[in-house]
Design a protein around this motif. Structure first.
Motif: not given
Ligand code: SF4
Length: 616
Positions: A101-119
């Motif tokens: 949340x702190x990063x989003x509030x100051x406009x910094x980029x966030x990302x999500x990585x997900x593996x093909x071994x997840x359900x």
């Protein structure tokens, strides 16, 4: 709900072990996990399983080992003042939410990585986390780019059909064209289907950068030009048709595996194949059927769950107004409609990252870059069952159950959605991944639903067509897409697509990075005492890496197997031992994907590179 096709999930605990699905490749073999109540102790094939029919490859037989022998994450941890300490679940989850949340509030980029071994359920919730409260399209599966590249050349709207019997269709094909790295290693069950077809009299043509075990039984092997693989051999149709210059009489089956690490080259090659196979034949096309092969057990399901920088859940386009409206209604919030960066690019751009079951340095073609990028993040929230370089760099570690310890579904390369249940409880304080993602979503402000896996699946059925079709239906979908009538294929920009080296005048050989993934690099293979032996021996034999060279080239240089050569490209130079093999053509040097780091100075991030070679 998933029971229509795969048997009830409650069947998963049985007297002879828990019902499971192999967690490695995307073929989707069925197995039973033997256990002592606390630990998985053995694996056995399911005799009447529709895919594996009582067989498993070596990886399947060892699928009980990773959870029992791997370096497990056992308790939530948070980083404070450079040190990590154990924390309670509430404290760790609140800390993760606060950092993001702190990063989003100051406009910094966030990302999500997900593996093909997840359900499927974990992948969907991770996609919802990204396009919901995190307001980002920087969302990817590091191995997904190669699968998307295969699809891009065929059916840009998404993966073909669902719940199919594509492997059975392969076994009954009369003509097969196989574009591969080495199918016998990447997808052993699919390789068996090809072998069975050959035994029944099918004509097999293999196409690739090197000869493989299946090329040994092929009627014809055609080598691709490593610098321009999309410029297909001119005799391709004739080879498929029987070598008499006529196109094939029966519709060929085309199996497509990512054969190089550059998705642009993969997509261009597949498009070129679609053009060739779609523009010949008595009715203007061969009627070819294509089967793209994702790498990991759930690479396809993860994409269909919405994990892609340019897709919504269900594989739908970002500008599809109906899909956006449905998501708005189901999520109770506006989905983020803009595209983001792919895995390699987002790692260099974001300041905060959520990583679910993935270790990017093992999956991406540039491991050193990935490690550096992870170290520089302000917030790195890692959900995983196993310790890795990524969890070592985390600011918050959230330990989750391994696939063998949780309930969920996986989508195979055929689009078959298979359910499985926990064989044993997760160790320490680890929790099912879907539960942890559900809590994170709540803490980040997503409107809350019922915290139950059934409720998550019901939500998925609203927005992921593959899941919708499972409700009350056992109908099989289309197995493989017919060939797309592609227009003329634009060639990739050669300055960025691996055909570098300053023109043909430079370099006596072409150095090629083999494939787009190596199972020896996989975290679960590394966590298995049986499976890691091959990779460990190879690294012991060649600690500085190696390249494979044709014996004719070795004779010309006056060297033998194990001797070293100096490779010089316009990017740099390296001294590396050679192993000899006729799998590569004269003039080509093949770098095993697992040794990519040792040759990164010469390859400079390219999939193929002209080099000068001299004896040291
Ligand atoms: S072929 Fe693939 S899914 Fe089947 S047992 Fe081997 S690794 Fe597992």
């Amino acid at each position: 709900m998933v029971s229509e096709r795969v048997g009830t999930l409650s069947e998963s605990r049985g007297g002879t072990g828990a019902r499971g699905v192999c967690p490695f490749c995307s073929c989707g073999c069925g197995l039973r996990l033997l256990h002592d109540g606390l630990h998985t102790v053995g694996s056995a094939p399911v005799l009447k399983h529709p895919v594996s029919q009582g067989r498993l490859c070596a990886r399947g037989w060892a699928s009980h080992e990773p959870p029992a022998w791997g370096g497990r994450l056992l308790a939530p941890e948070i980083r404070e003042g450079g040190e990590r300490r154990r924390a309670g679940w509430d404290e760790a989850l609140e800390r993760a939410a606060r950092e993001l949340r702190a990063l989003l509030e100051v406009g910094k980029a966030v990302g999500v990585l997900v593996s093909g071994r997840c359900t499927n359920e974990e992948a969907y919730l991770a996609a919802k986390l990204a396009r919901g409260p995190l307001r980002t399209g920087h969302l990817d599966d590091p191995l997904g780019a190669s699968y998307r590249a295969l699809l891009a050349g065929l059916c840009p709207e998404g993966p073909p059909g669902e719940g199919g019997r594509a492997l059975e269709a392969v076994e009954h094909s009369r003509q097969i064209l196989l574009l591969e790295g080495d199918l016998s290693v990447t997808h052993p069950r699919a390789a068996l289907a090809v072998l069975r077809a050959v035994r029944r009299g099918a004509r097999l043509v293999t196409l690739g950068l090197a000869r493989t075990p299946l090329s040994q039984v092929a009627a014809v092997h055609l080598s691709l030009d490593p610098l321009r693989p999309f410029a297909l051999p001119p005799d391709l149709l004739g080879a498929l048709g029987g070598g008499n210059g006529r196109p094939p009489e029966a519709p060929p089956t085309v199996l497509l595996a990512p054969f190089t690490s550059d998705p642009r080259i993969v997509a261009a090659t597949v498009r070129a194949l679609a053009e060739v196979l779609g523009s010949s034949g008595p009715d203007g096309g061969t009627g070819a059927r294509f089967l793209p092969l994702p790498f990991r057990a759930n690479t396809r399901g993860v994409l269909e769950g919405g994990v892609a920088p340019d897709r919504l859940p269900g594989g739908l386009a970002l500008d599809d107004p109906q899909a956006l409206a449905r998501l708005r209604q189901v999520w109770g919030m506006d989905p983020w409609p803009r595209p983001g960066l792919d895995a390699a690019a987002l790692l260099e751009q974001v300041r905060g990252l959520v990583v679910v079951g993935e270790d990017p340095p093992r999956s991406l073609p540039a491991p050193a870059k990935a490690r550096e990028a992870l170290k520089g993040l302000e917030s790195l929230v890692v959900l995983d069952a196993y310790a890795s370089a990524t969890s070592d760099a985390a600011t918050v570690v959230l330990p989750v159950a391994a696939l063998q310890e949780t309930e969920g579904t996986l989508t195979s390369l055929e689009g078959r959605i298979q359910g499985f249940g926990p064989a044993v409880p997760p160790p320490g304080r680890a929790r099912p991944g879907w539960e942890v993602l559900f809590r994170l979503l709540e803490l980040l402000g997503a409107p809350s639903g019922r915290a139950a896996l059934g409720a998550v699946r019901a939500e998925m059925a609203e927005v992921v067509p593959g899941f919708r079709s499972l409700v009350g239906s056992s109908a099989e979908g289309e197995d493989m897409p017919a060939v797309a009538r592609a227009g003329r294929t634009p060639e990739p920009d050669l300055r960025r697509a691996g055909a570098q080296g300053g023109g043909d005048a430079f370099g006596s050989h072409v150095l090629v990075l083999a494939g787009a993934f190596d199972w020896d690099d996989d975290l679960m293979v590394d966590a298995s005492p049986t499976l890691r032996r091959d990779g460990a021996s190879r690294r012991k034999l060649f600690p500085q890496g190696s390249v494979t060279m044709n014996p004719a080239d070795a004779r010309a240089l006056g060297i033998r197997s194990g001797w070293s050569v100096r490779l010089r490209s316009r990017q740099g130079e390296a001294v590396v031992p050679v192993s000899l093999g006729t799998s590569v053509e004269p003039g080509v040097l093949l770098v095993p994907f697992a040794f990519r780091e040792a040759l990164s100075g010469v390859l400079g991030g390219e999939a193929a590179q002209r080099v000068e070679v001299e004896r040291t």
